[in-house]
Design an enzyme around this catalytic site. Structure first.
Site, short mmCIF file in Angstrom:
data_model
loop_
_atom_site.label_atom_id
_atom_site.label_comp_id
_atom_site.label_asym_id
_atom_site.label_seq_id
_atom_site.Cartn_x
_atom_site.Cartn_y
_atom_site.Cartn_z
N ALA A 166 0.84 -1.21 0.00
CA ALA A 166 0.00 0.00 0.00
C ALA A 166 0.87 1.25 0.00
O ALA A 166 1.96 1.23 0.59
CB ALA A 166 -0.90 -0.01 1.23
N GLY A 168 0.11 1.34 -3.24
CA GLY A 168 -0.07 0.49 -4.42
C GLY A 168 0.49 1.02 -5.73
O GLY A 168 0.24 0.43 -6.77
N CYS A 307 12.88 4.11 0.88
CA CYS A 307 13.06 5.51 0.51
C CYS A 307 13.81 6.20 1.65
O CYS A 307 13.43 7.26 2.11
CB CYS A 307 11.73 6.19 0.20
SG CYS A 307 10.47 5.95 1.43
C1 LIG Z 1 7.08 2.04 1.94
S1 LIG Z 1 5.41 1.70 2.13
C2 LIG Z 1 5.08 0.79 0.69
C3 LIG Z 1 4.83 1.64 -0.52
C4 LIG Z 1 4.31 0.83 -1.67
N1 LIG Z 1 5.22 -0.24 -2.03
C5 LIG Z 1 4.03 1.68 -2.90
O1 LIG Z 1 4.87 1.75 -3.76
O2 LIG Z 1 2.95 2.26 -3.00
C6 LIG Z 1 5.44 0.47 3.33
C7 LIG Z 1 4.12 -0.21 3.61
O3 LIG Z 1 4.42 -1.28 4.48
C8 LIG Z 1 3.32 -1.47 5.34
N2 LIG Z 1 3.83 -2.22 6.48
C9 LIG Z 1 4.38 -1.77 7.61
N3 LIG Z 1 4.78 -2.81 8.35
C10 LIG Z 1 4.49 -3.92 7.67
C11 LIG Z 1 4.65 -5.30 7.92
N4 LIG Z 1 5.23 -5.75 9.02
N5 LIG Z 1 4.22 -6.16 7.00
C12 LIG Z 1 3.63 -5.73 5.86
N6 LIG Z 1 3.44 -4.45 5.58
C13 LIG Z 1 3.87 -3.55 6.49
C14 LIG Z 1 2.80 -0.09 5.64
O4 LIG Z 1 1.44 -0.16 6.02
C15 LIG Z 1 3.05 0.62 4.30
O5 LIG Z 1 1.87 0.59 3.56
#
Ligand SMILES: C[S@@+](CC[C@H](N)C(=O)[O-])C[C@H]1O[C@@H](n2cnc3c(N)ncnc32)[C@H](O)[C@@H]1O
Length: 735
Positions: A166, A168, A307
């Site tokens: 997310a 996404g 990032c």
């Molecule tokens: C850097 S963002 C991802 C951005 C996404 N890849 C995009 O390009 O739109 C990291 C995401 O990891 C989720 N997150 C945090 N801890 C997590 C975990 N233990 N397992 C899976 N998702 C996690 C957060 O809710 C967040 O949406």
């Protein structure tokens, strides 16, 4: 230790909303880490204090792709020409294609507000972008954040896992990559073909996973499965009947991070930045990467990305898995990829800071420090030590993107290839244990403070940094989790604590269950598929899904690609927390009445329809009144229909409307009353390229007097623009 203080030229500046930019601690920390050469520091830091341009990309492989590309090109030319009389103003505007993005589908735009006010052409273009982004035909996304999916080299037929997906934007790129025709295939018209493959998009926070579904709804992808697991415990996949383990071809590990690479886009982060930020997330990041490598097939590829500028979140994590995996893992050399995008190699040396003391090796730490500082946070030994030189070479293959190099945000990317099973990959060949870890941990411990509400037009929605809040207090939470994680893999399956989650079954299973209950065939298909002439064959029923618990009148039915269907069938009644499968296909509108087909799946279902009305629709206007379910409309006729009815509602037209061309009226009158129908129009011919050969398929409802097209307002707008190729005309007609 490096000196501290804001360097010359890098004074504190006030950003939008009055956020102070800059931090002495930031300077002290990163100068000491030498993330850029000393003589680049000023350029790096100076640029970090400035605003980021808007970047966006046009979604590939859709009806809109060719049109939008040529439209944006026209706008760019018009807008720049309109400014030629005012060279000073023109100098302030940037509007360029991102050279390294495939097929010239991404743009970099900076239009200061005063210029926007003075240039009607640019203002109109700006409004167009906002609307198109609401309609999901373009994604506003940081340029460097587009890199990880590009390097992953996803191809048609792949099964892909996006572990932290997310909101996404990268998932969308992965889905688009599946639509590209296989190499060497004669079929260049990818848009007409149902893409082969599957993307499992996972996010640890179910609220954010639902936000992802909302963001990606316009892609109407039958290839998407959305799950919500803590990525570090993502369950292993097993074939339910043979017990065989299943693996992913490609995995994206875009982990939660402190996000200081997004400081230009999100200057409020300066207020929260502190010296120990990276330490809090390192362990989670490493756990997620380890799990990803376990789920990856041998020969498969995984991208680890953040990032963040921090080596503790980047190279240290990669170094730790390289150390553990030895020859089984390799960092892929990407020096020939995206060569127009400037980058620096990964670091091979760094230090760990805890409470004003810098540590170069774990051996230097003692006592309580070891509660915070872990061996995996340190760099490899110097290259002259046995086996260390290879690790240095590998780490240098990581990619670091900095703001001053190509005027972007900051990003870290590492492409890994799995050569053999991971040493930590010993795993009982039993599906039974696959979900235990997370069950033991339970819900409500997802990292990250989550994002904002579900709206689509602002960059903040795509803010990859909003998990930075994970730093607060996460050490305690990680402690708990680690304790449980270490024991739970060996434990038998925990009880079904995930039962409350939504789950899916195929329509075939549902129909079988309902039919066998009283020995008579169930009449559900008569209401769902029959009105459209869809055959009740096993293939199609296997591709349609409903939510459990089973109901004799499910509210919604989803359509999924055969690869998704096969995967779900193979894993059977699984421990996966699946919250969405494919794209919405049918919706119950009334008790007992026919289901309505939804626009998302109409394009995929049309080729399966075996209805005489399709043949009739293909013939000329000579069809009996009130007998058809499919109506053929010309491109301009569709434009007319889209402009009918009230703004903000679905397009609606009376069959008696005298302004309709004679032929169209006749064809509308051929539709069966009080029944659903499909309107089929050819794609825009003059856009050229693949869209020219595509059909636009729109579901509708034919009442006694009126015909309605079942479209939401944004899709209505985007289609109207697509057909008329002109924003102002579109807006004045639709609004
Ligand atoms: C850097 S963002 C991802 C951005 C996404 N890849 C995009 O390009 O739109 C990291 C995401 O990891 C989720 N997150 C945090 N801890 C997590 C975990 N233990 N397992 C899976 N998702 C996690 C957060 O809710 C967040 O949406």
């Amino acid at each position: 230790m490096a000196s501290s203080g804001v360097p010359h030229g890098g004074a504190y500046e006030s950003g939008p909303g009055g956020n102070e930019r800059g931090s002495e601690d930031f300077v002290r920390y990163y100068q000491a880490q030498r993330i850029v050469p000393d003589d680049e520091w000023e350029a790096f830091y100076g640029r970090l204090l400035t605003d980021l341009n808007t970047t966006f990309r046009i979604v590939s492989g859709t009806l809109h792709t060719d049109f939008l590309r040529s439209f944006v090109e026209d706008c760019r030319r018009d807008a720049l020409e309109s400014l030629t009389s005012d060279p000073e103003l023109a100098k302030e505007v940037q509007f360029t294609t991102i050279e390294w993005y495939p097929d010239h589908l991404a743009y970099d735009v900076a239009i200061p507000r005063p210029v926007l006010r003075k240039s009607p052409a640019l203002k109109q273009f700006h409004e167009f972008l906002v609307k198109q982004s609401e309609a999901g035909t373009i994604f506003r996304q940081e340029a460097v954040s587009m890199v990880p999916p590009l390097l992953l080299d996803v191809r048609s037929g792949h099964t892909v896992l996006d572990m932290c997906a997310a909101p996404g934007s990268k998932t969308a790129q992965l889905i688009e990559a599946l639509s590209k025709p296989p190499e060497g295939s004669a079929d260049s018209n990818s848009s007409n073909r149902e893409p082969d493959g599957c993307v499992v998009a996972n996010d640890g926070e179910s609220r954010r996973a639902h936000m992802l579904i909302h963001h990606l709804r316009h892609l109407s992808s039958p290839n998407l499965i959305v799950t919500t697991h803590s990525a570090q415990f993502f369950p292993h996949l097993f074939d339910a009947s043979t017990g065989e383990r299943l693996f992913f071809d490609r995995i994206l590990c875009d982990v939660p991070c402190t996000g200081d690479g997004t400081l230009r886009k999100a200057p409020s982060l300066w207020n929260r930045w502190h010296l120990h930020m990276g330490l809090g997330l390192h362990k989670l990041q490493l756990q997620i990467l380890r799990r990803g490598l376990k789920l990856l097939k041998t020969g498969g590829r995984l991208v680890y990305s953040t990032c963040s500028f921090n080596p503790i979140e980047n190279e240290a994590v990669v170094n730790a898995v390289l150390d553990e995996a030895g020859e089984a893992l390799e960092v892929v050399d990407c020096s020939d990829e995206l060569t127009e995008l400037a980058r620096r190699p990964g670091l091979t040396t760094w230090q760990v800071l805890w409470k004003d003391t810098w540590y170069s090796t774990f051996d230097e730490t003692q006592g309580r420090v070891r509660r915070k500082v872990k061996p995996s946070m340190f760099p490899p030994p110097p290259p002259q030590e046995p086996h260390a030189s290879h690790r240095h070479t590998q780490l240098r293959r990581c990619l670091r993107f900095f703001p001053h190099l190509s005027n972007t945000g900051g990003f870290f990317v590492c492409l890994l290839e799995k050569r053999a099973a991971m040493p930590w990959d010993s795993f009982p060949d039993q599906a039974a244990t696959s979900s235990t870890t997370e069950d033991a941990v339970g819900e409500g411990q997802g990292e990250g403070e989550g994002g904002e509400g579900v709206t689509i037009d602002t960059e903040e929605n795509e803010n990859e940094n909003d998990d930075g809040g994970a730093v607060e207090g996460d050490e305690e939470r990680e402690g708990e989790r680690e304790g449980e994680a270490s024991t739970s893999e060996a434990q038998p399956a925990a009880k079904d604590s995930w039962r409350s989650q939504e789950d899916f079954m195929s329509l075939k299973q549902l129909v079988q269950q309902l039919s066998s209950a009283d020995g008579r065939p169930c009449g559900l298909w008569d209401r769902i598929g029959m009105p459209f002439g869809l055959p009740a064959d096993g293939d199609l029923l296997d591709a349609l899904f409903v939510r459990t618990p089973p109901s004799d009148a499910p509210k919604k039915v989803w359509y999924a690609s055969s690869r998704v269907g096969q995967l779900l069938q193979r894993i059977g009644k699984s421990p996966y927390k699946i919250i969405s499968v494919g794209c919405p296909a049918f919706e119950r509108v009334s008790t007992g009445g026919p289901y309505r087909m939804l626009q998302h799946a109409a394009r995929w279902l049309l080729p399966r329809i075996q209805h005489p009305s399709i043949a009739a629709a293909a013939a000329e206007d000579d069809v009996a009144k009130g007998t058809q379910q499919v109506v053929r409309v010309g491109r301009e006729e569709l434009g007319l229909l889209l402009a009918k009815g009230e703004a903000g509602k679905m397009p609606r037209v009376s069959m008696k409307d005298e302004s309709l061309p004679e032929g169209l009226r006749g064809r509308l009158e051929s539709l069966t009353r009080e029944a659903p129908f499909l309107a089929v129009a050819r794609g825009p011919d003059d856009g050229g390229g693949e869209a020219a050969a595509m059909s636009i398929v729109l579901p509708g409802w034919c009442g006694r007097q009126n015909v309605e097209l079942m479209l939401d307002d944004n899709t209505r707008y985007a289609l109207h623009a697509l057909i008329h190729k002109h924003t102002s005309k579109t807006q004045s007609q639709v609004e």
